[in-house]
Write a protein that holds these residues in place. Structure first.
Motif, mmCIF file in Angstrom:
data_model
loop_
_atom_site.group_PDB
_atom_site.id
_atom_site.type_symbol
_atom_site.label_atom_id
_atom_site.label_comp_id
_atom_site.label_asym_id
_atom_site.label_seq_id
_atom_site.Cartn_x
_atom_site.Cartn_y
_atom_site.Cartn_z
ATOM 1 N N PRO A 114 -0.237 3.499 -6.520
ATOM 2 C CA PRO A 114 -1.039 2.562 -5.716
ATOM 3 C C PRO A 114 -2.170 1.890 -6.483
ATOM 4 O O PRO A 114 -2.682 0.864 -6.036
ATOM 5 N N ASP A 148 0.812 -1.220 0.000
ATOM 6 C CA ASP A 148 0.000 0.000 0.000
ATOM 7 C C ASP A 148 0.842 1.266 0.000
ATOM 8 O O ASP A 148 0.323 2.355 -0.261
ATOM 9 N N ARG A 149 2.124 1.144 0.287
ATOM 10 C CA ARG A 149 2.990 2.324 0.360
ATOM 11 C C ARG A 149 3.846 2.507 -0.892
ATOM 12 O O ARG A 149 4.648 3.444 -0.949
ATOM 13 N N GLY A 178 -2.078 -1.833 -6.972
ATOM 14 C CA GLY A 178 -2.150 -2.714 -5.813
ATOM 15 C C GLY A 178 -2.669 -4.115 -6.106
ATOM 16 O O GLY A 178 -2.057 -5.105 -5.688
#
Length: 256
Positions: free
Chosen positions: A28, A23-24, A31
């Motif tokens: 994103p 998630d970082r 994902g």
């Protein structure tokens, strides 16, 4: 500008930072593709014989399977520090100052096989996976990544992309045709007659040196014309070509 680099097969082991947090990572929106790729690689590691076949590992390289099995739990380090080899030795990011490293974090992405394009300062674990692999539960990486990565690059807000990836990694996420970009090939001068030819070592070295020069200069480049102006002022010989494919002449460019 956004600079796209290829990864390297060779990587530093270990790390001192917390385990992978998908998630970082940059972009994103990727994902779901990242999660499925990581899960597939971990699952593959449960069958050593199949993993060795898919990854093209020799018996002496079997430890790489355990590295993949621990993707979610092993320590991480900045992507720009994880990779080794000719390109990353020439870039030598660990010898750059804080401002240059911040520039890398803001303007450089490394296109990995299991995570897609990640920021130079994103934290990733060691892994073993190449662009041309096809994981049985996932399929070909090109099919898995290409459409999603192209869409993510289109939505990234980058006004201009300098693509330094190899052809195999560029296929995992072509730059959108509507986005101003330059795909840079490297050749080296071979004699006084001006003849040039492509050599793999010089290709990687020149790309790493170019990325280092960009990070050191920290130019504001927003177009192909702007890149050409900066290159000329920096002593980098680039030659525009058709369809956004340009050439960097390594021996005469000052990028050494």
């Amino acid at each position: 500008m956004l600079v796209l680099l290829p990864p390297s097969e060779t990587k530093k082991p270990g790390g001192a930072l917390a385990p992978l947090d998908l998630d970082r990572l940059a972009l994103p929106v990727l994902g779901p593709q990242r999660r499925s790729a990581v899960d597939a690689l971990i699952q593959l590691s449960g069958d050593h014989a199949e993993a060795a076949r898919v990854l093209g590992l020799s018996p002496r390289q079997s430890g790489e399977i355990e590295v993949n099995a621990a993707l979610d739990a092993s320590p991480t380090m900045a992507a720009i520090d994880r990779y080794t080899g000719v390109l990353y030795d020439a870039l030598a990011a660990d010898t750059l100052g804080p401002a240059a490293r911040r520039w890398l974090g803001a303007h450089v992405m490394i296109h990995s096989a299991p995570f897609g394009p990640v920021s130079a300062l994103d934290r990733i674990p060691a892994y073993r996976l190449g662009a041309t692999a096809s994981i049985p539960s996932l399929g070909s990486l090109r099919r898995h990544w290409a459409t999603a990565v192209t869409a993510a690059l289109a939505a990234s807000g980058a006004p201009f992309i300098l693509d330094l990836r190899s052809e195999a990694y560029a296929a995992l996420g072509p730059v959108p045709s509507a986005l101003p970009s330059v795909y840079l090939r490297v050749v080296t001068a071979t004699g006084d007659d001006g003849a040039v030819r492509a050599l793999n070592h010089f290709n990687k070295h020149a790309k790493g040196a170019l990325a280092r020069l960009l990070a050191s200069d920290r130019p504001r480049i927003r177009s192909a014309a702007g890149f050409a102006r900066w290159a000329g002022a920096a002593g980098v010989e680039v030659r525009p070509g058709a369809d956004g494919v340009w050439t960097l002449v390594e021996e005469k460019s000052g990028v050494t």
